[in-house]
Enzyme design. Structure first.
Site, PDB file in Angstrom:
ATOM      1  N   GLU A 233      -3.101  -3.635  -2.100  1.00 63.89           N
ATOM      2  CA  GLU A 233      -4.195  -2.774  -1.970  1.00 63.89           C
ATOM      3  C   GLU A 233      -5.147  -3.216  -0.683  1.00 63.89           C
ATOM      4  O   GLU A 233      -5.474  -2.476   0.209  1.00 63.89           O
ATOM      5  CB  GLU A 233      -5.137  -2.656  -3.257  1.00 63.89           C
ATOM      6  CG  GLU A 233      -6.656  -2.219  -3.131  1.00 63.89           C
ATOM      7  CD  GLU A 233      -7.654  -2.503  -4.449  1.00 63.89           C
ATOM      8  OE1 GLU A 233      -8.162  -3.676  -3.983  1.00 63.89           O
ATOM      9  OE2 GLU A 233      -7.168  -1.970  -5.188  1.00 63.89           O
TER      10      GLU A 233
ATOM     11  N   ASP B  73      -0.941   3.836  -4.606  1.00 62.23           N
ATOM     12  CA  ASP B  73      -2.022   4.173  -3.856  1.00 62.23           C
ATOM     13  C   ASP B  73      -2.203   3.356  -2.597  1.00 62.23           C
ATOM     14  O   ASP B  73      -2.163   3.549  -1.359  1.00 62.23           O
ATOM     15  CB  ASP B  73      -3.373   3.846  -4.325  1.00 62.23           C
ATOM     16  CG  ASP B  73      -3.727   2.593  -4.813  1.00 62.23           C
ATOM     17  OD1 ASP B  73      -2.719   1.645  -5.360  1.00 62.23           O
ATOM     18  OD2 ASP B  73      -4.960   2.094  -4.970  1.00 62.23           O
TER      19      ASP B  73
END
Length: 372
Positions: free
Chosen positions: A62, A122
């Protein structure tokens, strides 16, 4: 005298040409961004983003993906290349085109290395998007090809849920039950990324549609949950457990991604309406609540100041937005607050007009020369 209709038509033409010009020149010198420089000083160590709040001095996929985005916006090609090289070497076994990054790396009992090999969808989406846009804006075909290869890997993680549509599992392991139920994280799906993927492969339009349906169904009270479960027939179910009933540190990003969508994206008005209760709660408290109950619609006490960065794109102008801008600008970057730092960079950077996303999910970067 020129008619109002003709004048409006001319203005639309001029603005469209200006937008196209920005897209064309956005590979040039981006406006200086002091907050990005501060973040690099505080949280980037030898091309890896370090979360110093964890004693293991962890790096997550991330963090690498967010930093790649900021480097792209800042036209910081050297940092971009370093971040990408470190990510590929240490999180993907040396080849992003064959292996999606492991999500967690840091200090272990045996030294330094991968702590958890599972991926985080993500982050993978952001990295693939950054590669596609870096390839386009910087005329680097190698970046484009890597981005496309990552899209192909992500395609394998998509599931078609009946009556819901196609959605990407949050990771390879742990998010799919034997009966076909899936566990999803609403904050994992910036829709503009899926729009950009669809320019490369129209198949991704169906993932955009499924992800939009998921975002709306999982927030019936107007508040996004930390995690959402969908039954095999597409029904949204709320099992016992805080993660499913509560929206907090994960979910706060859902509002950020929705607020940054292009005004011309037909899904944006629907999400603005859906998340209006969060905007109202923010105005009532001056900052977003730390915790919300997605079932009852109850909102708790104000959360950390950087939560405000995530709702800022939905607030527009007004007293609350002005207060959030003032507080965040005064606070600046803190070394021990990696997560708050990245959310602040997103919220303030977008609020300052440093970038936007066009209706197809492409990046539009503010160029200093274009404003003179």
């Amino acid at each position: 005298m020129m008619s109002e209709k003709l004048l409006n038509s001319m203005m639309r033409t001029i603005l469209s040409a200006a937008a196209a010009a920005v897209l064309f020149v956005s590979a040039g010198s981006a406006a200086a961004w002091g907050l990005w420089d501060d973040f690099k000083t505080a949280n980037v160590e030898k091309a890896r983003v370090v979360d110093y709040s964890d004693l293991r001095r962890i790096t997550t996929s991330e963090g690498q993906s967010y930093a790649l985005f900021f480097a792209l916006v800042a036209n910081d090609r050297t940092t971009f290349a370093g971040l990408l090289e470190w990510t590929e070497k240490n999180l993907s076994g040396g080849d992003l085109t064959k292996t999606l990054p492991s999500w967690l790396w840091g200090q272990t009992g045996g030294g330094w290395g991968v702590i958890d090999t599972n991926n985080a969808a993500d982050s993978d989406m952001w990295i693939a998007w950054c590669l596609l846009e870096a390839g386009r804006l910087w005329n680097e075909p190698a970046y484009t090809e890597k981005g496309r290869a990552m899209m192909a890997l992500l395609k394998k993680e998509v599931r078609d849920v009946r009556n819901l549509g196609r959605v990407i599992l949050p990771g390879r392991v742990g998010f799919e039950d034997k009966d076909g139920s899936v566990k999803l994280n609403p904050s994992y799906y910036p829709l503009f990324i899926l729009k950009r993927f669809a320019l490369e492969d129209a198949w991704w339009n169906s993932v955009y549609d499924g992800s939009l349906a998921m975002l709306v169904r999982s927030s019936p009270s107007g508040f996004a949950p930390e995690w959402a479960k969908f039954a095999p027939d597409g029904r949204y179910v709320v099992p016992d457990g805080t993660d499913y009933h509560e929206g907090s540190y994960n979910a706060i990003r859902t509002y950020l991604w929705a607020g940054m969508m292009s005004p011309e994206d037909p899904a944006r008005p629907a999400l603005v309406r859906q998340f209006a209760p969060m905007v109202e709660a923010t105005r009532a408290l001056n900052f977003p609540p730390e915790k919300t109950d997605v079932v009852t619609g109850d909102a708790g006490e104000p959360g950390p100041d950087y939560f405000g960065a995530c709702v800022l794109p939905l607030l527009g102008d007004g007293r609350t937005a002005g207060l959030i801008r003032t507080v965040l600008t005064r606070e600046g970057v803190r070394r021990d607050r990696y997560y708050g730092n990245v959310l602040m960079l997103y919220g303030l950077g977008f609020d300052e007009g440093r970038w936007a996303f066009d209706p197809d999910g492409r990046l539009v970067v503010r160029i200093e020369e274009a404003r003179k």
